[in-house]
Write a protein that holds these residues in place. Structure first.
Motif, short mmCIF file in Angstrom:
data_model
loop_
_atom_site.label_atom_id
_atom_site.label_comp_id
_atom_site.label_asym_id
_atom_site.label_seq_id
_atom_site.Cartn_x
_atom_site.Cartn_y
_atom_site.Cartn_z
N THR A 141 0.82 -1.21 0.00
CA THR A 141 0.00 0.00 0.00
C THR A 141 0.86 1.26 0.00
OG1 THR A 141 -1.79 -1.14 1.17
CG2 THR A 141 -1.77 1.27 1.27
N LEU A 142 1.91 1.26 0.79
CA LEU A 142 2.72 2.46 0.95
C LEU A 142 3.72 2.66 -0.19
CD1 LEU A 142 3.48 2.32 4.78
CD2 LEU A 142 1.76 3.72 3.60
N LEU A 143 4.26 1.56 -0.73
CA LEU A 143 5.38 1.69 -1.67
C LEU A 143 5.07 1.28 -3.12
CD1 LEU A 143 8.30 0.30 0.54
CD2 LEU A 143 7.51 2.68 0.29
N LEU A 144 4.06 0.45 -3.34
CA LEU A 144 3.87 -0.10 -4.68
C LEU A 144 2.57 0.33 -5.36
CD1 LEU A 144 4.97 -3.83 -4.09
CD2 LEU A 144 6.36 -1.92 -4.93
N LEU A 145 1.53 0.52 -4.60
CA LEU A 145 0.19 0.62 -5.18
C LEU A 145 0.04 1.75 -6.19
CD1 LEU A 145 -2.63 -0.61 -5.11
CD2 LEU A 145 -3.20 1.00 -3.27
N ARG A 146 0.54 2.93 -5.89
CA ARG A 146 0.31 4.10 -6.74
C ARG A 146 1.44 4.36 -7.73
NH1 ARG A 146 -5.05 4.91 -6.67
NH2 ARG A 146 -5.86 4.98 -4.53
N ARG A 147 2.31 3.41 -7.90
CA ARG A 147 3.39 3.58 -8.87
C ARG A 147 2.86 3.42 -10.30
NH1 ARG A 147 8.73 4.85 -6.86
NH2 ARG A 147 8.77 4.20 -4.67
N GLY A 148 3.65 3.92 -11.27
CA GLY A 148 3.25 3.84 -12.67
C GLY A 148 3.59 2.51 -13.30
N ASP A 149 3.11 2.34 -14.53
CA ASP A 149 3.30 1.07 -15.24
C ASP A 149 4.78 0.72 -15.43
OD1 ASP A 149 0.63 0.57 -15.43
OD2 ASP A 149 0.41 1.43 -17.44
N LYS A 150 5.61 1.73 -15.71
CA LYS A 150 7.03 1.44 -15.93
C LYS A 150 7.66 0.84 -14.69
CE LYS A 150 7.98 4.90 -19.49
NZ LYS A 150 8.80 6.10 -19.87
N PHE A 151 7.29 1.35 -13.53
CA PHE A 151 7.84 0.81 -12.29
C PHE A 151 7.38 -0.63 -12.08
CE2 PHE A 151 7.52 -0.05 -7.73
CZ PHE A 151 8.80 0.27 -7.31
N HIS A 152 6.12 -0.93 -12.38
CA HIS A 152 5.59 -2.27 -12.13
C HIS A 152 6.13 -3.31 -13.11
CE1 HIS A 152 2.92 -1.52 -8.78
NE2 HIS A 152 2.55 -0.39 -9.36
N ARG A 153 6.78 -2.85 -14.18
CA ARG A 153 7.42 -3.82 -15.08
C ARG A 153 8.59 -4.53 -14.40
NH1 ARG A 153 7.51 0.29 -20.22
NH2 ARG A 153 5.24 0.27 -20.62
N ILE A 154 9.04 -3.97 -13.29
CA ILE A 154 10.12 -4.63 -12.54
C ILE A 154 9.66 -6.00 -12.04
CG2 ILE A 154 11.58 -4.47 -10.47
CD1 ILE A 154 11.43 -1.43 -10.73
N ALA A 155 8.36 -6.13 -11.73
CA ALA A 155 7.84 -7.39 -11.17
C ALA A 155 8.08 -8.58 -12.09
CB ALA A 155 6.36 -7.24 -10.82
N PRO A 156 7.61 -8.56 -13.35
CA PRO A 156 7.91 -9.69 -14.22
C PRO A 156 9.40 -9.86 -14.50
CG PRO A 156 6.79 -7.95 -15.45
CD PRO A 156 6.71 -7.59 -14.01
N ALA A 157 10.16 -8.75 -14.46
CA ALA A 157 11.61 -8.86 -14.66
C ALA A 157 12.25 -9.64 -13.51
CB ALA A 157 12.23 -7.47 -14.76
N LEU A 158 11.78 -9.41 -12.29
CA LEU A 158 12.29 -10.16 -11.15
C LEU A 158 11.97 -11.64 -11.27
CD1 LEU A 158 11.48 -7.75 -8.17
CD2 LEU A 158 13.73 -8.30 -9.11
N TRP A 159 10.80 -11.94 -11.83
CA TRP A 159 10.45 -13.34 -12.01
C TRP A 159 11.36 -14.01 -13.04
CZ3 TRP A 159 6.89 -16.68 -9.81
CH2 TRP A 159 6.19 -16.14 -8.73
N ALA A 160 11.73 -13.26 -14.05
CA ALA A 160 12.67 -13.80 -15.03
C ALA A 160 14.01 -14.12 -14.37
CB ALA A 160 12.86 -12.81 -16.18
N LEU A 161 14.46 -13.23 -13.47
CA LEU A 161 15.70 -13.48 -12.75
C LEU A 161 15.56 -14.70 -11.83
CD1 LEU A 161 16.77 -9.84 -11.77
CD2 LEU A 161 17.81 -11.32 -13.51
N SER A 162 14.39 -14.86 -11.23
CA SER A 162 14.16 -16.02 -10.38
C SER A 162 14.17 -17.31 -11.18
CB SER A 162 12.83 -15.88 -9.65
OG SER A 162 12.85 -14.78 -8.78
N ALA A 163 13.68 -17.24 -12.41
CA ALA A 163 13.73 -18.42 -13.28
C ALA A 163 15.18 -18.80 -13.59
CB ALA A 163 12.96 -18.16 -14.57
N VAL A 164 16.01 -17.78 -13.78
CA VAL A 164 17.44 -18.05 -14.00
C VAL A 164 18.06 -18.68 -12.76
CG1 VAL A 164 19.69 -16.97 -14.43
CG2 VAL A 164 17.66 -16.19 -15.70
N GLU A 165 17.68 -18.16 -11.59
CA GLU A 165 18.18 -18.75 -10.34
C GLU A 165 17.77 -20.21 -10.22
OE1 GLU A 165 17.77 -18.20 -5.47
OE2 GLU A 165 16.58 -16.96 -6.83
#
Length: 399
Positions: A141-165
């Motif tokens: 609620t405090l850090l993620l909810l009101r961010r823009g679309d560009k910021f939220h693209r980090i989420a699927p990018a992190l999943w890609a890194l987790s797949a590499v891990e």
């Protein structure tokens, strides 16, 4: 702004006619996975819950539990939790609430979830996730909810890194299995004192010490919750037909990674693969890392099912009814484990030949009971008791 003001200026919870089918269907069905995982932990007083020296049919059951169940149910609810936060905020926005009022509702709801979690852990079951959901919800609620679309693209990018891990870990595990000297080490299992306590008071005191550490260890699932936020911003589950290709890929890749990553642990847990102690530890690490991919994978499967369901029949309707009352269903399970399985109550887990089989039968029976109760409440147009309490605490007595 006080509670009464926030309740008057914000809209209440989503009505049934406004709800998408996929999230409720996923929650209701996946409570069975939660039941199977938790009951095994209670029966064997360990995490993950399994017989470390299985024989006969228990080998196959261990294999299935480690492939499809353990560490593969809670990620679904983490995805859905993030999705639900966005849905709740969007509903408040559409009703005309200010960002401050929306934040107030979300913060109050999540703080009460922390309280629910503490009480749940203290009174019933150490492996509570409600407190962690509340803390993650506050951060979201405090850090993620009101961010823009560009910021939220980090989420699927992190999943890609987790797949590499997961891929790197898989390579290390396979190399160790092929080159290692072998051994007879079981999977590392952490003993849970509260599950083996001789009395209720002793178990309560143990849980008070176990809950904070358990909550801290599961807080990293904020990354899974963030993926739910990303998906909700795109209305993927409200409009699954529009995102059918993405859902298919998510189901295949998500469950594929989860099953493949869980396979070594499943083979060791079944007694069909023999490794040394250090390799067993790596295998369990791979099992956990790969398990989070089951979250989006299972959710995608139920979204695809929802596309095919033009009008929910009795089975889908009952599962969805439980999904709308998933908090009550989750807490009902913990009450059942305390009554049926604790050493100081009925202790049914070890009264029959196979504790694994007994536990799984009890898990299915308890889950079916929650399905039937939810269906009955649905016909009466009544919310679950836990949902009713949380709703009133969040929105006020008139919600």
């Amino acid at each position: 702004m006080n509670v009464d003001t926030a309740a008057r200026t914000s809209r209440g919870p989503v009505r049934r006619a406004e709800r998408a089918l996929a999230p409720d269907l996923a929650r209701g069905a996946m409570l069975l996975i939660i039941a199977l995982a938790n009951v095994a932990g209670v029966v064997f007083a360990g995490e993950p819950g399994l017989d470390t020296a299985p024989e006969g049919a228990d080998r196959g059951l261990n294999f299935l539990l480690l492939t499809l169940v353990h560490a593969r149910g809670y990620p679904v609810f983490a995805v859905m939790f993030g999705y639900g936060i966005v849905q709740l905020a969007r509903r408040q926005d559409e009703f005309g609430a200010t960002p401050k009022q929306v934040r107030s509702v979300l913060m109050r709801r999540n703080l009460w979830l922390v309280v629910f979690g503490f009480l749940h852990a203290a009174l019933l079951y150490y492996g509570d996730f409600l407190g962690a959901y509340g803390l993650v919800g506050i951060v979201t609620t405090l850090l993620l909810l009101r961010r823009g679309d560009k910021f939220h693209r980090i989420a699927p990018a992190l999943w890609a890194l987790s797949a590499v891990e997961a891929l790197v870990l898989s390579g290390i595990v396979v190399r160790r299995i092929l080159a290692g000297p072998g051994g007879a080490a079981p999977l590392p299992v952490s003993h849970i004192d509260s599950l083996g306590a001789p009395g209720y008071v002793a178990s309560l005191l143990d849980r008070l010490g176990e809950w904070p550490m358990h909550t801290l260890t599961v807080l990293p699932f904020i990354m899974i919750t963030w993926l739910g936020v990303w998906a909700a911003r795109r209305r993927i589950l409200e409009e699954p037909a529009t995102h059918k290709a993405l859902l298919r890929w998510t189901a295949v890749v998500g469950l594929g990674v989860a099953i493949a990553g869980g396979l070594p642990a499943a083979l060791v847990g079944a007694g069909w693969l023999h490794v040394d102690e250090s390799t067993a530890g790596l295998i369990l690490q791979l099992h956990g890392v790969s398990g989070m991919f089951a979250g989006p994978g299972y959710v995608a499967v139920f979204a695809l099912i929802a596309i095919r369901v033009a009008r929910p029949g009795p089975i889908v309707g009952a599962l969805s009814a439980l999904g709308r009352r998933s908090l009550s269903g989750y807490l009902f399970q913990s009450v059942a484990w305390l009554i049926l399985l604790a050493p100081f109550t009925l202790g049914l887990g070890h009264r029959f030949h196979s504790p694994t089989v007994t536990g799984l039968i009890i898990a299915v029976a308890v889950w079916l009971a929650t399905v039937l109760l939810a269906r009955l409440l649905d016909k009466r147009k009544q919310a679950g008791p836990a949902e009713t309490v949380l709703r009133r605490l969040t929105y006020g007595p008139r919600a």
